[in-house]
Design an enzyme around this catalytic site. Structure first.
Site, short mmCIF file in Angstrom:
data_model
loop_
_atom_site.label_atom_id
_atom_site.label_comp_id
_atom_site.label_asym_id
_atom_site.label_seq_id
_atom_site.Cartn_x
_atom_site.Cartn_y
_atom_site.Cartn_z
N CYS A 1 -0.33 2.14 6.47
CA CYS A 1 0.16 0.83 6.90
C CYS A 1 0.50 0.01 5.65
O CYS A 1 0.10 0.35 4.54
CB CYS A 1 -0.89 0.11 7.75
SG CYS A 1 -2.46 -0.20 6.92
N CYS B 1 0.80 -1.23 0.00
CA CYS B 1 0.00 0.00 0.00
C CYS B 1 0.83 1.28 0.00
O CYS B 1 0.29 2.37 -0.20
CB CYS B 1 -0.96 0.00 1.18
SG CYS B 1 -2.11 -1.38 1.16
N HIS C 1 -9.27 2.92 -2.33
CA HIS C 1 -7.84 2.65 -2.07
C HIS C 1 -7.25 1.79 -3.18
O HIS C 1 -7.00 0.60 -3.00
CB HIS C 1 -7.72 1.96 -0.71
CG HIS C 1 -6.35 1.54 -0.31
ND1 HIS C 1 -5.19 2.16 -0.76
CD2 HIS C 1 -5.93 0.54 0.52
CE1 HIS C 1 -4.14 1.56 -0.23
NE2 HIS C 1 -4.56 0.58 0.54
#
Length: 408
Positions: free
Chosen positions: A394, A112, A366
């Site tokens: 994270c 991510c 996302h």
């Protein structure tokens, strides 16, 4: 001598003053834009792959910035789900968009944080003198890759039962349940946090707050009968009005716990990019300078509670820059899940009014490899000249990243 030392100390700028100073060797931000974020599997990008999204976006990026593509010496694009992080097709997308073959290319995958790692990669190359101008970003089509079995890690059978290996294979949703359980974050608090994200994003969309950061791009919808329709995508598809903690509370948990589709980030498609230059080059060429990249830090955390990553990465980047939480004017912490974002923000004592001002990934979506670059496109318009921003997220398998930038 003591008096001289005392005077010398008074003349030295403090950490914040030092960061706000302008130097010819600074890594500056010339532009930061993104696409609108499409809903996964049923949104405006559902029929096209990441390389199509990236190509169309980069065409518009070059047009919008009026950048001379021949100045770009290196391109770094973050991606998570494509094979080899899109190394081949995203290089091709750059060329198809008009970036010359003389610009090198690197595909970046740190889950991510991939979009942020792309920014860090280009910034560090400028800092060390390898290049003077580079393009960093991210692109992801979760619609076409999220359920692809080829994306799942294949582990050597000799390691399949290793306890540490198993921790890195825990599904992200389960790691969030671990965070919620270990740190006593109730379902009610998660839903309240998620509802605020939706409400902030809905207000931002209604006010046109995202228009300055979104570049409308072409997409193609493929119908069930095989026909195709060309459209322009210019509005985020995730935000919606009227979401409340009570309405989210009616959703069934995705696992045996408190994580739901309403208090977790949305599966999404999109692209974003940041144009970085050495300050002296930007000034010599007359390009606008909208910000300065300062530093990025990444910290490791236990894989089984990977969502706490920002709670470790943020203090690390603050320590390395000499800044404090009070020095930061706006925080963009990725909302992979409500529990982990809520925990991380509280651990670092982030004031609520400074956090994800226009909502976050729960409401916006996302696209995994895009988010780190998207945060730059989002945070820069929220900052006033001279203010400092911090982005963080994270990272699957147990990490967190955070970066600091200055608005100019």
């Amino acid at each position: 001598m003591d008096r001289l030392n005392q005077l010398s100390g008074q003349l030295k700028p403090n950490a914040k003053q030092s960061i706000l100073q302008k130097n010819p060797d600074d890594v500056v931000i010339v532009a930061a834009y993104r696409t609108a974020i499409g809903k996964g599997f049923k949104g405006s990008f559902r029929s096209v792959r990441s390389e199509f999204i990236l190509t169309e976006f980069l065409k518009e990026f070059i047009k919008k910035t009026n950048i001379d593509p021949s100045l770009i010496e290196d391109v770094a694009i973050g991606n998570v789900l494509n094979q080899a992080a899109g190394a081949t097709e995203h290089r091709g997308a750059c060329l198809a968009a008009g970036i010359p073959y003389t610009a090198a290319f690197i595909a970046v995958n740190r889950f991510c944080s991939s979009g942020l790692m792309a920014i860090s990669d280009i910034a560090n190359k400028i800092k060390t003198g390898e290049i003077e101008c580079g393009l960093a970003g991210g692109a992801e089509s979760m619609s076409t890759n999220y359920r692809d079995p080829r994306v799942a890690p294949r582990i050597d059978p000799h390691l399949a039962d290793d306890a540490q290996m198993e921790k890195c294979l825990i599904p992200m949703g389960i790691t969030n349940e671990n965070v919620a359980n270990q740190f006593n974050i109730s379902r009610e608090r998660q839903d309240e946090f998620a509802a605020k994200s939706y409400n902030k994003a809905a207000k931002a969309v209604a006010a046109g707050a995202f228009k300055s950061e979104i570049l409308p791009i072409r997409s193609i919808i493929r119908n069930s009968d095989g026909t195709e329709k060309e459209i322009i995508v210019d509005t985020d598809e995730g935000p919606r009005e009227g979401v409340t903690a009570e309405s989210l509370g009616k959703l069934r948990p995705a696992f045996d716990g408190t994580t739901t589709a309403g208090n977790a980030s949305q599966v999404s498609d999109g692209a974003a990019a940041v144009l970085l230059m050495k300050r002296s080059l930007a000034e010599a060429k007359g390009y606008p300078i909208i910000g300065k990249y300062v530093l990025c830090s990444t910290a490791g955390v236990p894989p089984e509670i990977m969502g706490v990553g920002p709670a470790y990465a943020i203090p690390e980047v603050l320590k390395r820059t000499g800044l404090t939480v009070d020095d930061i004017d706006v925080f963009e912490i990725n909302e992979a899940f409500a529990a982990q974002c809520l925990y991380s923000a509280e651990q670092v004592n982030v004031p609520e009014e400074k956090l994800n001002i226009n909502g976050g990934a729960i409401a916006l979506g996302h696209p995994l490899g895009e988010t780190g670059a998207r945060q730059y496109a989002t945070i820069i318009p929220l900052l006033k000249p001279g203010q400092i921003g911090l982005t963080s997220m994270c990272i699957g398998s147990g990490m967190g990243s955070a970066s600091i930038l200055v608005r100019e």
